[in-house]
Motif scaffolding. Structure first.
Motif, PDB file in Angstrom:
ATOM      1  N   UNK A  93       0.855  -1.387   0.082  1.00 16.78           N
ATOM      2  CA  UNK A  93       0.135   0.126  -0.011  1.00 16.78           C
ATOM      3  C   UNK A  93       0.845   1.259   0.035  1.00 16.78           C
ATOM      4  N   UNK A  94       1.956   1.327   0.737  1.00 14.06           N
ATOM      5  CA  UNK A  94       2.922   2.302   0.848  1.00 14.06           C
ATOM      6  C   UNK A  94       3.381   2.764  -0.625  1.00 14.06           C
ATOM      7  N   UNK A  95       3.871   1.734  -1.300  1.00 15.96           N
ATOM      8  CA  UNK A  95       4.245   1.840  -2.476  1.00 15.96           C
ATOM      9  C   UNK A  95       3.356   2.722  -3.382  1.00 15.96           C
ATOM     10  N   UNK A  96       1.949   2.470  -3.451  1.00 13.90           N
ATOM     11  CA  UNK A  96       1.010   3.027  -4.224  1.00 13.90           C
ATOM     12  C   UNK A  96       1.005   4.548  -3.622  1.00 13.90           C
ATOM     13  N   UNK A  97       1.102   4.617  -2.404  1.00 11.84           N
ATOM     14  CA  UNK A  97       0.690   5.820  -1.641  1.00 11.84           C
ATOM     15  C   UNK A  97       1.817   6.811  -1.982  1.00 11.84           C
ATOM     16  N   UNK A  98       3.106   6.495  -1.930  1.00 13.45           N
ATOM     17  CA  UNK A  98       4.173   7.589  -2.167  1.00 13.45           C
ATOM     18  C   UNK A  98       4.193   7.885  -3.670  1.00 13.45           C
ATOM     19  N   UNK A  99       3.841   7.088  -4.567  1.00  7.98           N
ATOM     20  CA  UNK A  99       4.029   7.321  -5.951  1.00  7.98           C
ATOM     21  C   UNK A  99       2.791   7.940  -6.711  1.00  7.98           C
ATOM     22  N   UNK A 100       1.864   8.053  -5.884  1.00  5.07           N
ATOM     23  CA  UNK A 100       0.667   8.713  -6.561  1.00  5.07           C
ATOM     24  C   UNK A 100       0.450  10.182  -7.086  1.00  5.07           C
ATOM     25  N   UNK A 101       1.543  10.942  -6.327  1.00  7.86           N
ATOM     26  CA  UNK A 101       1.981  12.474  -6.803  1.00  7.86           C
ATOM     27  C   UNK A 101       2.638  12.236  -8.263  1.00  7.86           C
ATOM     28  N   UNK A 102       3.214  11.349  -8.462  1.00  2.00           N
ATOM     29  CA  UNK A 102       4.237  11.204  -9.602  1.00  2.00           C
ATOM     30  C   UNK A 102       3.350  10.621 -10.832  1.00  2.00           C
ATOM     31  N   UNK A 103       2.064  10.290 -10.522  1.00  3.12           N
ATOM     32  CA  UNK A 103       1.299   9.748 -11.805  1.00  3.12           C
ATOM     33  C   UNK A 103       0.134  10.707 -12.008  1.00  3.12           C
ATOM     34  N   UNK A 104       0.197  11.831 -12.413  1.00  4.35           N
ATOM     35  CA  UNK A 104      -0.770  12.586 -12.554  1.00  4.35           C
ATOM     36  C   UNK A 104      -1.598  12.526 -14.042  1.00  4.35           C
ATOM     37  N   UNK A 105      -2.722  12.437 -13.834  1.00  2.00           N
ATOM     38  CA  UNK A 105      -3.795  12.011 -14.999  1.00  2.00           C
ATOM     39  C   UNK A 105      -4.002  13.434 -15.814  1.00  2.00           C
ATOM     40  N   UNK A 106      -3.094  14.032 -16.025  1.00  2.00           N
ATOM     41  CA  UNK A 106      -3.169  15.233 -17.021  1.00  2.00           C
ATOM     42  C   UNK A 106      -3.845  15.223 -18.229  1.00  2.00           C
ATOM     43  N   UNK A 107      -3.112  14.459 -19.271  1.00  2.00           N
ATOM     44  CA  UNK A 107      -3.735  14.144 -20.542  1.00  2.00           C
ATOM     45  C   UNK A 107      -4.894  13.440 -20.694  1.00  2.00           C
ATOM     46  N   UNK A 108      -5.129  12.356 -19.972  1.00  2.00           N
ATOM     47  CA  UNK A 108      -6.332  11.631 -20.155  1.00  2.00           C
ATOM     48  C   UNK A 108      -7.507  12.171 -19.435  1.00  2.00           C
ATOM     49  N   UNK A 109      -7.371  12.995 -18.448  1.00  2.00           N
ATOM     50  CA  UNK A 109      -8.362  13.528 -17.654  1.00  2.00           C
ATOM     51  C   UNK A 109      -8.598  15.107 -18.267  1.00  2.00           C
ATOM     52  N   UNK A 110      -7.602  15.746 -18.684  1.00  2.00           N
ATOM     53  CA  UNK A 110      -8.098  17.204 -19.054  1.00  2.00           C
ATOM     54  C   UNK A 110      -7.849  17.618 -20.682  1.00  2.00           C
ATOM     55  N   UNK A 111      -7.322  16.454 -21.322  1.00  2.00           N
ATOM     56  CA  UNK A 111      -7.075  16.642 -22.681  1.00  2.00           C
ATOM     57  C   UNK A 111      -8.522  17.179 -23.561  1.00  2.00           C
ATOM     58  N   UNK A 112      -9.432  16.175 -23.216  1.00  2.00           N
ATOM     59  CA  UNK A 112     -10.820  16.576 -24.004  1.00  2.00           C
ATOM     60  C   UNK A 112     -11.343  17.929 -23.567  1.00  2.00           C
ATOM     61  N   UNK A 113     -11.283  18.355 -22.251  1.00  2.00           N
ATOM     62  CA  UNK A 113     -11.794  19.683 -21.632  1.00  2.00           C
ATOM     63  C   UNK A 113     -10.856  20.607 -22.284  1.00  2.00           C
ATOM     64  N   UNK A 114      -9.616  20.583 -22.354  1.00  2.00           N
ATOM     65  CA  UNK A 114      -8.741  21.688 -22.695  1.00  2.00           C
ATOM     66  C   UNK A 114      -9.061  21.793 -24.149  1.00  2.00           C
ATOM     67  N   UNK A 115      -9.113  20.823 -25.041  1.00  2.00           N
ATOM     68  CA  UNK A 115      -9.157  21.023 -26.425  1.00  2.00           C
ATOM     69  C   UNK A 115     -10.401  21.688 -26.882  1.00  2.00           C
ATOM     70  N   UNK A 116     -11.420  21.266 -26.268  1.00  2.00           N
ATOM     71  CA  UNK A 116     -13.090  21.900 -26.705  1.00  2.00           C
ATOM     72  C   UNK A 116     -13.082  23.526 -25.840  1.00  2.00           C
TER      73      UNK A 116
END
Length: 306
Positions: A93-116
């Motif tokens: 669990x600790x491995x997932x916890x400490x790495x979560x800030x390193x894995x940002x959903x920038x393109x997958x989450x934001x690209x549709x909104x940013x484009x439109x």
């Protein structure tokens, strides 16, 4: 506020459709991985490529966005690492916890909104920011997932994965074609534009497909989401003052507060870490991300940042 809600509504709808699709037809999460590969290997690279083809001459200070996309996750990673020592987490669990800030959903989450909402100009900025994010995902986070138990790092493998990233190649190809001034024939551009339009739907659909919140470790999930999105947003707002263009500021603020990427769940599954915790992180942060996106977009209008 009504106008902002109208902008956000289609993306909420796409998210809900993805969730209901999985629930109704009872598809396994492996189906989500297939859709994710279609996005990462086809629709997203094409979208990035087309955005750079028409916007290579007006980048300005945006060329520094990859450094911001690298700096913010690294600072947040330091915070999650310190906090994790106080939570006495299981190693998986600790491995997932400490790495979560390193894995940002920038393109997958934001690209549709940013484009439109902001067009190709906004998408080029988000793509540049995501270069730094890609480095933290494939050269740091993935390495930690692989080596967390044996304490053996393999940066070469991370570099190889980064260089094989199709979105990165879409960015490079777009810069080259746009910079040289190559004119793409219409019979090629037409199908590429159709693929780009598909990318406005699929990313939010697959996030809804992955949505699976559970109440286990909810306190730890709250800590992770708070550090990743709230503290990330604070850092993004502070660093946005280093830039003069509004679109650069908007990109940094939105991307710094983006949710945890679904790649965290993929890594947890592949490398034998806590998949249930990773699933909760991705799910809760995506739901919070929609709320944060709505508030920020409304704030941009109020403060005249657009």
């Amino acid at each position: 506020m009504i106008e902002t809600l109208k902008l956000v509504f289609p993306f909420v709808l796409f998210f809900i459709i993805g969730y209901l699709f999985k629930v109704k037809f009872k598809y396994a999460e492996e189906m989500g991985q297939i859709i994710t590969k279609i996005i990462l290997y086809i629709t997203l690279p094409v979208t990035i490529f087309l955005s750079f083809v028409s916007n290579t001459e007006n980048l300005g200070n945006a060329i520094y966005l990859p450094f911001i996309g690298l700096l913010i996750p690294l600072i947040l990673f330091g915070i999650t690492y310190i906090v994790s020592k106080r939570l006495n987490l299981d190693e998986k669990t600790e491995c997932v916890f400490i790495t979560c800030p390193l894995i940002t959903n920038a393109m997958l989450f934001l690209s549709p909104f940013i484009y439109l909402v902001y067009g190709d100009v906004g998408l080029t900025r988000l793509s540049l920011y995501d270069v730094g994010n890609s480095i933290t995902i494939y050269m740091i986070a993935q390495t930690l997932f692989v080596s967390y138990e044996c304490k053996r790092f393999n940066l070469f493998k991370g570099l190889k994965t980064l260089l094989m990233s199709f979105p990165i190649w879409g960015l490079v190809a777009g810069l080259v074609v746009g910079g040289v001034g190559i004119v793409i024939p219409e019979f090629i551009m037409k199908p590429l534009k159709i693929i780009r339009e598909v990318n406005t739907f699929l990313p939010l659909f697959v996030l809804g497909f992955y949505f699976k919140p559970v109440l286990d470790n909810i306190k730890v999930v709250f800590n992770a989401v708070f550090i990743k999105m709230v503290l990330g947003l604070c850092l993004g707002i502070g660093l946005s003052f280093l830039f003069t263009e509004s679109i650069d500021k908007i990109t940094i603020i939105l991307a710094s507060s983006a949710p945890v990427g679904a790649v965290s769940l993929v890594f947890a599954s592949v490398y034998g870490k806590d998949t249930k915790f990773a699933s909760s992180l991705v799910s809760y942060s995506a739901a919070v991300g929609i709320i944060v996106l709505t508030i920020l977009e409304y704030s941009f209008n109020v403060f005249g940042l657009k």
